[in-house]
Design a protein around this motif. Structure first.
Motif, PDB file in Angstrom:
ATOM      1  N   LYS A  97       0.857  -1.183   0.000  1.00 24.99           N
ATOM      2  CA  LYS A  97       0.000   0.000   0.000  1.00 24.99           C
ATOM      3  C   LYS A  97       0.899   1.241   0.000  1.00 24.99           C
ATOM      4  CE  LYS A  97      -4.206  -1.767   2.119  1.00 24.99           C
ATOM      5  NZ  LYS A  97      -5.267  -1.555   3.111  1.00 24.99           N
ATOM      6  N   LEU A 113      -5.409  -2.561   8.925  1.00 25.12           N
ATOM      7  CA  LEU A 113      -5.729  -1.991   7.608  1.00 25.12           C
ATOM      8  C   LEU A 113      -4.501  -1.368   6.945  1.00 25.12           C
ATOM      9  CD1 LEU A 113      -8.135  -1.283   5.659  1.00 25.12           C
ATOM     10  CD2 LEU A 113      -8.395   0.839   6.928  1.00 25.12           C
ATOM     11  N   HIS A 120       1.549  -7.429   9.289  1.00 28.80           N
ATOM     12  CA  HIS A 120       0.190  -7.588   8.756  1.00 28.80           C
ATOM     13  C   HIS A 120      -0.267  -9.048   8.838  1.00 28.80           C
ATOM     14  CE1 HIS A 120      -2.686  -8.093   5.295  1.00 28.80           C
ATOM     15  NE2 HIS A 120      -3.308  -7.260   6.092  1.00 28.80           N
ATOM     16  N   ARG A 124      -3.539 -10.396  10.898  1.00 31.18           N
ATOM     17  CA  ARG A 124      -4.653 -11.118  10.265  1.00 31.18           C
ATOM     18  C   ARG A 124      -4.878 -12.469  10.935  1.00 31.18           C
ATOM     19  NH1 ARG A 124      -7.221  -9.320   5.344  1.00 31.18           N
ATOM     20  NH2 ARG A 124      -8.191 -11.329   5.048  1.00 31.18           N
ATOM     21  N   PHE A 280     -11.043  -1.121  13.600  1.00 30.52           N
ATOM     22  CA  PHE A 280     -12.296  -1.879  13.499  1.00 30.52           C
ATOM     23  C   PHE A 280     -13.514  -0.991  13.727  1.00 30.52           C
ATOM     24  CE2 PHE A 280      -9.445  -5.467  13.746  1.00 30.52           C
ATOM     25  CZ  PHE A 280     -10.017  -6.312  12.818  1.00 30.52           C
ATOM     26  N   ALA A 283     -13.607   0.960  10.222  1.00 24.25           N
ATOM     27  CA  ALA A 283     -13.846   0.091   9.052  1.00 24.25           C
ATOM     28  C   ALA A 283     -15.140  -0.694   9.233  1.00 24.25           C
ATOM     29  CB  ALA A 283     -12.682  -0.876   8.874  1.00 24.25           C
ATOM     30  N   GLY A 284     -15.549  -0.897  10.485  1.00 19.08           N
ATOM     31  CA  GLY A 284     -16.627  -1.839  10.762  1.00 19.08           C
ATOM     32  C   GLY A 284     -18.007  -1.249  10.945  1.00 19.08           C
ATOM     33  N   THR A 287     -18.928   1.686   6.713  1.00 14.97           N
ATOM     34  CA  THR A 287     -19.109   0.964   5.459  1.00 14.97           C
ATOM     35  C   THR A 287     -20.498   0.314   5.395  1.00 14.97           C
ATOM     36  OG1 THR A 287     -17.928  -0.728   6.688  1.00 14.97           O
ATOM     37  CG2 THR A 287     -16.709   0.365   4.932  1.00 14.97           C
ATOM     38  N   ALA A 291     -23.816   1.170   3.019  1.00  8.33           N
ATOM     39  CA  ALA A 291     -24.502   0.180   2.168  1.00  8.33           C
ATOM     40  C   ALA A 291     -25.993   0.122   2.506  1.00  8.33           C
ATOM     41  CB  ALA A 291     -23.858  -1.187   2.355  1.00  8.33           C
ATOM     42  N   LEU A 341     -24.270  -3.051  -3.387  1.00  7.78           N
ATOM     43  CA  LEU A 341     -22.812  -2.872  -3.249  1.00  7.78           C
ATOM     44  C   LEU A 341     -22.133  -2.693  -4.608  1.00  7.78           C
ATOM     45  CD1 LEU A 341     -21.849  -5.493  -0.505  1.00  7.78           C
ATOM     46  CD2 LEU A 341     -22.076  -3.045  -0.245  1.00  7.78           C
ATOM     47  N   GLY A 415     -12.674  -5.931  -1.863  1.00 11.88           N
ATOM     48  CA  GLY A 415     -11.269  -6.062  -2.229  1.00 11.88           C
ATOM     49  C   GLY A 415     -10.952  -7.506  -2.580  1.00 11.88           C
ATOM     50  N   ALA A 418      -4.801 -11.197  -0.007  1.00 12.10           N
ATOM     51  CA  ALA A 418      -4.416 -11.229   1.412  1.00 12.10           C
ATOM     52  C   ALA A 418      -4.932 -10.016   2.170  1.00 12.10           C
ATOM     53  CB  ALA A 418      -2.906 -11.297   1.525  1.00 12.10           C
ATOM     54  N   LEU A 422     -11.595  -8.132   6.248  1.00 14.42           N
ATOM     55  CA  LEU A 422     -11.684  -9.107   7.345  1.00 14.42           C
ATOM     56  C   LEU A 422     -13.116  -9.245   7.848  1.00 14.42           C
ATOM     57  CD1 LEU A 422      -8.577  -8.442   9.602  1.00 14.42           C
ATOM     58  CD2 LEU A 422      -9.446 -10.688   8.981  1.00 14.42           C
ATOM     59  N   GLY A 423     -13.903  -8.182   7.673  1.00 16.72           N
ATOM     60  CA  GLY A 423     -15.256  -8.191   8.243  1.00 16.72           C
ATOM     61  C   GLY A 423     -16.333  -8.556   7.240  1.00 16.72           C
ATOM     62  N   PHE A 426     -19.128 -10.815   8.491  1.00 13.82           N
ATOM     63  CA  PHE A 426     -19.892 -10.101   9.511  1.00 13.82           C
ATOM     64  C   PHE A 426     -20.782  -9.047   8.836  1.00 13.82           C
ATOM     65  CE2 PHE A 426     -20.705  -6.877  12.680  1.00 13.82           C
ATOM     66  CZ  PHE A 426     -21.042  -7.634  13.776  1.00 13.82           C
TER      67      PHE A 426
HETATM   68  C1  HEM Z   1     -20.400  -3.407   3.513  1.00 14.26           C
HETATM   69  C2  HEM Z   1     -19.432  -3.338   4.385  1.00 14.26           C
HETATM   70  C3  HEM Z   1     -17.959  -3.344   4.084  1.00 14.26           C
HETATM   71  C4  HEM Z   1     -17.288  -3.111   2.907  1.00 14.26           C
HETATM   72  C5  HEM Z   1     -17.884  -2.763   1.553  1.00 14.26           C
HETATM   73  C6  HEM Z   1     -15.873  -3.264   3.185  1.00 14.26           C
HETATM   74  C7  HEM Z   1     -14.866  -3.127   2.231  1.00 14.26           C
HETATM   75  C8  HEM Z   1     -13.534  -3.347   2.466  1.00 14.26           C
HETATM   76  C9  HEM Z   1     -12.505  -3.299   1.464  1.00 14.26           C
HETATM   77  C10 HEM Z   1     -12.715  -3.001  -0.015  1.00 14.26           C
HETATM   78  C11 HEM Z   1     -11.311  -3.580   2.067  1.00 14.26           C
HETATM   79  C12 HEM Z   1      -9.955  -3.692   1.383  1.00 14.26           C
HETATM   80  C13 HEM Z   1      -9.259  -2.342   1.279  1.00 14.26           C
HETATM   81  C14 HEM Z   1      -8.008  -2.393   0.380  1.00 14.26           C
HETATM   82  O1  HEM Z   1      -7.601  -3.459  -0.070  1.00 14.26           O
HETATM   83  O2  HEM Z   1      -7.447  -1.313   0.129  1.00 14.26           O
HETATM   84  C15 HEM Z   1     -11.588  -3.784   3.463  1.00 14.26           C
HETATM   85  C16 HEM Z   1     -10.632  -4.078   4.417  1.00 14.26           C
HETATM   86  C17 HEM Z   1     -10.931  -4.262   5.735  1.00 14.26           C
HETATM   87  N1  HEM Z   1     -12.170  -4.288   6.329  1.00 14.26           N
HETATM   88 FE1  HEM Z   1     -13.950  -4.039   5.404  1.00 14.26          FE
HETATM   89  N2  HEM Z   1     -15.711  -3.581   4.503  1.00 14.26           N
HETATM   90  C18 HEM Z   1     -16.953  -3.658   5.087  1.00 14.26           C
HETATM   91  C19 HEM Z   1     -17.231  -3.971   6.400  1.00 14.26           C
HETATM   92  C20 HEM Z   1     -16.305  -4.281   7.351  1.00 14.26           C
HETATM   93  C21 HEM Z   1     -16.597  -4.684   8.712  1.00 14.26           C
HETATM   94  C22 HEM Z   1     -18.011  -4.867   9.275  1.00 14.26           C
HETATM   95  C23 HEM Z   1     -15.399  -4.846   9.344  1.00 14.26           C
HETATM   96  C24 HEM Z   1     -15.109  -5.268  10.753  1.00 14.26           C
HETATM   97  C25 HEM Z   1     -15.981  -5.565  11.661  1.00 14.26           C
HETATM   98  C26 HEM Z   1     -14.350  -4.568   8.374  1.00 14.26           C
HETATM   99  C27 HEM Z   1     -12.999  -4.624   8.627  1.00 14.26           C
HETATM  100  C28 HEM Z   1     -12.011  -4.506   7.668  1.00 14.26           C
HETATM  101  C29 HEM Z   1     -10.586  -4.624   7.962  1.00 14.26           C
HETATM  102  C30 HEM Z   1      -9.976  -4.851   9.341  1.00 14.26           C
HETATM  103  C31 HEM Z   1      -9.914  -4.478   6.755  1.00 14.26           C
HETATM  104  C32 HEM Z   1      -8.397  -4.547   6.530  1.00 14.26           C
HETATM  105  C33 HEM Z   1      -7.985  -5.922   6.023  1.00 14.26           C
HETATM  106  C34 HEM Z   1      -6.496  -6.025   5.705  1.00 14.26           C
HETATM  107  O3  HEM Z   1      -5.899  -5.080   5.192  1.00 14.26           O
HETATM  108  O4  HEM Z   1      -5.945  -7.103   5.969  1.00 14.26           O
HETATM  109  N3  HEM Z   1     -14.940  -4.239   7.177  1.00 14.26           N
HETATM  110  N4  HEM Z   1     -12.950  -3.653   3.687  1.00 14.26           N
END
Ligand code: HEM
Length: 483
Positions: A97, A113, A120, A124, A280, A283-284, A287, A291, A341, A415, A418, A422-423, A426
């Motif tokens: 990144k 993230l 990382h 994970r 969390f 990101a959690g 998003t 939606a 989405l 996305g 790797a 993560l969510g 959920f």
């Molecule tokens: C509709 C809901 C959601 C969408 C559309 C979404 C979308 C994304 C996307 C596209 C990425 C990748 C970003 C990248 O590669 O640059 C990401 C990463 C992540 N998301 Fe979500 N997310 C959502 C909900 C959630 C929820 C509910 C959680 C946690 C409870 C969460 C936790 C994370 C985390 C921790 C990452 C980082 C993963 C990593 O880099 O290893 N997300 N999300």
């Protein structure tokens, strides 16, 4: 709903002799590069770039060149799913990144993230079991209980700001997941701090001058951000200290982090734990709230989709509350969620990726080391090659048969590889259960007919508040015939 981009400059092909296949791109300002057009209308700009092919060169301009000490700095937008798959999965180790703007680093630190490499992987591995299978399902009861209480609190005949309601709902759910307790009056302050942070992050992405202005210079934006940031940090640190002090173990993310160790086997420090909790928290919930907000808007504009949804809910759920066990049978609800989405991916642009070594993409383009790549769910999801009539809301695109005929990685709301969200499990369970619970209890109708445009902050938010009238659920015979 149609998304009509503003007019952008006319096509002019540029090519780069270093590349094995010529790369074209839109004409941009010599000094400011593509930033001025991108800042004016990021979403429209990305769609206009479809005209330049599967890989689009976006020069960053002379000022960026001087700052970065590069003669011709550019970003490359990847519009072909095979190239996207290559970067996210097939050759993912070659991509990291790019550094993020100072405000983003200040908020998230090195949480999962933003961390890279061994750190990382370690993070994970720690979180994966928490976000999988039965553990995710164990939150279904909480989600449904909160969604039902919220829908029941809306008086019929009143109007509500659906974006705000969804944000408060998803915030209250993630709060329980993180801290094992209900959120209190601090919710308002947290939401405000997040909105301020989002605006400043977007500003720093869009403008190099905003990015290099140190945060200690007391502009109005910086002061507002710093106030919210300090308050949020203080709250989270208090939670960490209290839990350490009373040594109580709960089934939440905070307890998981307090019991965990780092790569060297040492207990995690407060800063590390804070970074993960903030990651969390942000990101959690934003998003999923985004939606859900788009879901209610699209549903209010599509009586046929509403009718098919009502039909499915009556058959699968009936008069009781939905459960995790219903999810596999909520097929149409899931198709509608996927289509929402597609049209409004909350993460409209992934973090910029940078190549470590030279690489050749499946499209034949040779990327030099250090090439900066844009991967945009928004742009891929509105490509008419994979989604004909891309602005139309049509959940049937996600029937099993239709989905099988599209290439992998033309649809990437979460996305891939790797760094895939993560969510995801959920979020999907939360989204489907909230839609099923709320749509079984109330009808939501938009009174206003003004178009609502998406606003690309860190997540894709509606450009203004969406007011909706709360009504009793229409009985199936009042719907048009589903077809
Ligand atoms: C509709 C809901 C959601 C969408 C559309 C979404 C979308 C994304 C996307 C596209 C990425 C990748 C970003 C990248 O590669 O640059 C990401 C990463 C992540 N998301 Fe979500 N997310 C959502 C909900 C959630 C929820 C509910 C959680 C946690 C409870 C969460 C936790 C994370 C985390 C921790 C990452 C980082 C993963 C990593 O880099 O290893 N997300 N999300």
């Amino acid at each position: 709903m149609q998304y009509a981009p503003r007019a952008h400059k006319a096509c002019r092909m540029t090519s780069n002799a270093l590349q094995s296949v010529p790369i074209s791109g839109p004409p941009v300002s010599r000094w400011f590069g593509f930033f001025s057009e991108f800042r004016r209308d990021s979403l429209g700009f990305l769609l206009c770039c479809h005209a330049y092919g599967d890989i689009v060169k976006l020069p960053m301009g002379r000022i960026a060149g001087l700052l970065l000490r590069e003669p011709d700095p550019a970003m490359y937008l990847l519009n072909h799913p095979a190239d996207v798959r290559h970067v996210l999965v097939a050759n993912q180790d070659n991509y990291t990144k790019a550094p993020v703007p100072p405000v983003e680093s200040c908020i998230f630190g090195q949480g999962v993230l933003h961390a890279e490499g061994a750190a990382h992987h370690h993070q994970r591995r720690l979180f994966l079991p928490f976000f999988h299978g039965d553990h995710v399902n164990s939150y279904a009861g909480l989600i449904v209980e909160k969604a039902a209480a919220l829908a029941d609190s809306w008086q019929k005949g009143r109007t509500i700001d659906i974006g705000q309601e969804m944000t408060q709902l998803t915030l209250s759910i993630i709060w329980r997941l993180l801290f094992g307790q209900d959120i209190g009056p601090e919710a308002v302050e947290i939401t405000q701090a997040i909105t301020t942070g989002q605006h400043l992050i977007k500003k720093q992405y869009d403008s190099l001058s905003a990015r290099i202005l140190p945060l200690w210079i007391p502009t109005a934006d910086h002061r507002e951000f710093s106030h919210g940031h300090r308050r949020m940090n203080a709250m989270i640190r208090q939670f960490i200290q209290d839990r350490r002090a009373n040594q109580q173990h709960r089934h939440d993310l905070l307890s998981l982090l307090l019991a965990a160790t780092d790569g060297e086997g040492q207990p995690l420090g407060d800063d590390y734990i804070r970074n993960e909790l903030v990651t969390f928290l942000l990101a959690g919930h934003e998003t999923t709230a985004s939606a859900l907000t788009w879901t209610w808007l699209l549903l209010s504009q599509s009586p046929m989709v509403r009718a098919r949804l009502a039909d499915e809910l009556a058959t699968v759920v009936g008069d009781r509350l939905p459960t995790a066990a219903d999810i596999p049978r909520l097929r149409y609800t899931k198709m509608m969620w996927d289509e929402t989405l597609r049209l409004y991916p909350p993460a409209w642009l992934l973090h910029t990726r940078v190549s470590r070594l030279e690489d050749r993409l499946p499209s034949g383009v040779r990327l030099p080391p250090g090439a900066r790549l844009f991967l945009s769910p928004w742009s891929l999801h509105r490509d008419p090659r994979w989604f004909p009539d891309p602005n139309r809301f049509d959940p049937d695109r996600f029937s099993e048969d239709a989905a099988m005929h599209r290439p992998a990685f033309c649809y990437i709301p979460f996305g891939g590889g790797a760094r895939r969200c993560l969510g995801e499990s959920f979020a999907e369970m939360e989204g489907l259960l909230i839609v099923a619970t709320v749509a079984s209890r109330v009808g939501l109708r938009r009174m206003d007919t003004q178009p609502i445009l998406p606003n690309p902050l860190m997540t894709l938010r509606p450009s203004k508040a969406i007011q909706m009238l709360v009504e009793p659920v229409a009985s199936p015979e009042n719907y048009p015939t589903a077809g």
